[in-house]
Design an enzyme around this catalytic site. Structure first.
Site, PDB file in Angstrom:
ATOM      1  CB  SER A 143      -6.165 -36.740  16.560  1.00  0.00           C
ATOM      2  OG  SER A 143      -6.469 -36.266  15.251  1.00  0.00           O
ATOM      3  CE1 TYR A 157      -8.531 -41.529  15.632  1.00  0.00           C
ATOM      4  CE2 TYR A 157      -8.878 -39.371  14.633  1.00  0.00           C
ATOM      5  CZ  TYR A 157      -8.025 -40.342  15.104  1.00  0.00           C
ATOM      6  OH  TYR A 157      -6.671 -40.141  15.059  1.00  0.00           O
TER       7      TYR A 157
END
Ligand code: NAP
Length: 248
Positions: A143, A157
């Protein structure tokens, strides 16, 4: 004979788009999922109706026994593995770091990091020339959070995706001479269900004006990059990343 690909978290979002596009490109597809059997079967049915080959396999990739079961099922039902898309990933409610507890950190790292490592291990055991395989390709779904850090939302995350980038760099070097290419994609701001897990289903609407391209992305726009990295067109590309985040 169709090349076999495992797409973890293939029931929804980026994984579902990747599974469908992989089938269109001629792969036999294993659609892994956690709980959402209906969504997984919808993806599989649409592939089969279009003349492709696919199976759905429930497995929690953070659990070693489930991962072993996933890959054994692929061996038995689809044949020799040639490609893995390490896509399954989670995030939790938006929180600052000073509000995070160990249980949450362990859940996020188990799904995003341990799961990707375990699946990569099983793929290498099947694809590496060291183990009698004929090579293959792995794409890890990281990501842009890995470099943006996701402050005020989910630094845990983001850090788990930083680990995925390190996995990509290290594993690529480890297995490059054994016929396996390992690359990463770093999506950002893609319209999927994952933002609801953070407590903000419309998150992309809030932030899209800060994205240079001025819109959110579609899952298929990530799938197209993944399929390129898996393909022979990317034959000299390993240990690399494609950011799919509208210029952010
Ligand atoms: P999503 O729509 O929430 O879908 C998540 C998928 O992962 C589902 O298929 C889910 O299965 C599966 N899954 C979750 N935990 C699992 C586990 N422990 N074992 C097996 N499967 C599991 O997510 P998405 O947005 O498509 O995200 C896919 C990947 O892209 C993730 O790694 C995410 O971090 C990354 N990503 C997304 C964005 C974005 O903006 N959407 C941006 C950057 C990176 P069930 O359907 O059974 O629940």
């Amino acid at each position: 004979m169709a090349e076999v690909v495992v797409v973890t978290g293939g029931s929804r979002g980026i994984g579902a788009a990747t599974a469908r596009l992989a089938a269109e490109r001629g792969y036999a597809v294993c659609v892994n999922y956690l709980y959402n059997q209906e969504a997984a079967h919808e993806v599989v049915d649409s592939i089969i109706q279009a003349g492709g080959r696919a199976i759905a396999v429930a497995a929690d990739i953070s659990l070693e026994d489930d991962v072993l079961h996933l890959f054994q099922t692929v061996d038995e039902k689809l044949g020799r593995l040639m490609a893995l898309v390490n896509n399954a990933g989670i995030l939790e409610q938006q929180r600052r770091v000073d509000e995070l507890d160990a249980a949450r950190l362990n859940r996020v790292f188990a799904a995003n990091v341990t799961g990707s490592f375990l699946c990569a291990r099983e793929a290498v055991k099947r694809m590496s020339t060291k183990y009698g395989g004929v090579g293959g390709a792995i794409v890890n779904v990281s990501s842009v959070a890995a470099r943006l850090g996701s402050p005020g939302e989910y630094v845990d995350y983001a850090a788990s995706k930083g680990a995925i980038d390190s996995l990509t760099i290290g594993l690529a070097k480890e297995v490059a001479a054994e016929g396996i290419r390992v690359n990463g994609v770093r999506p950002g701001f893609i319209y999927t269900d994952i933002h609801a897990s953070g407590g903000e289903p419309d998150r992309i609407e809030r932030i899209k004006s800060a994205v240079p391209i001025q819109r959110g992305g579609q899952a298929v726009e990530v799938a197209q990059a993944i399929l390129w990295l898996l393909s022979a067109e990317a034959s000299y590309t390993t240990g690399s990343f494609i950011d799919i985040a509208g210029g952010k």
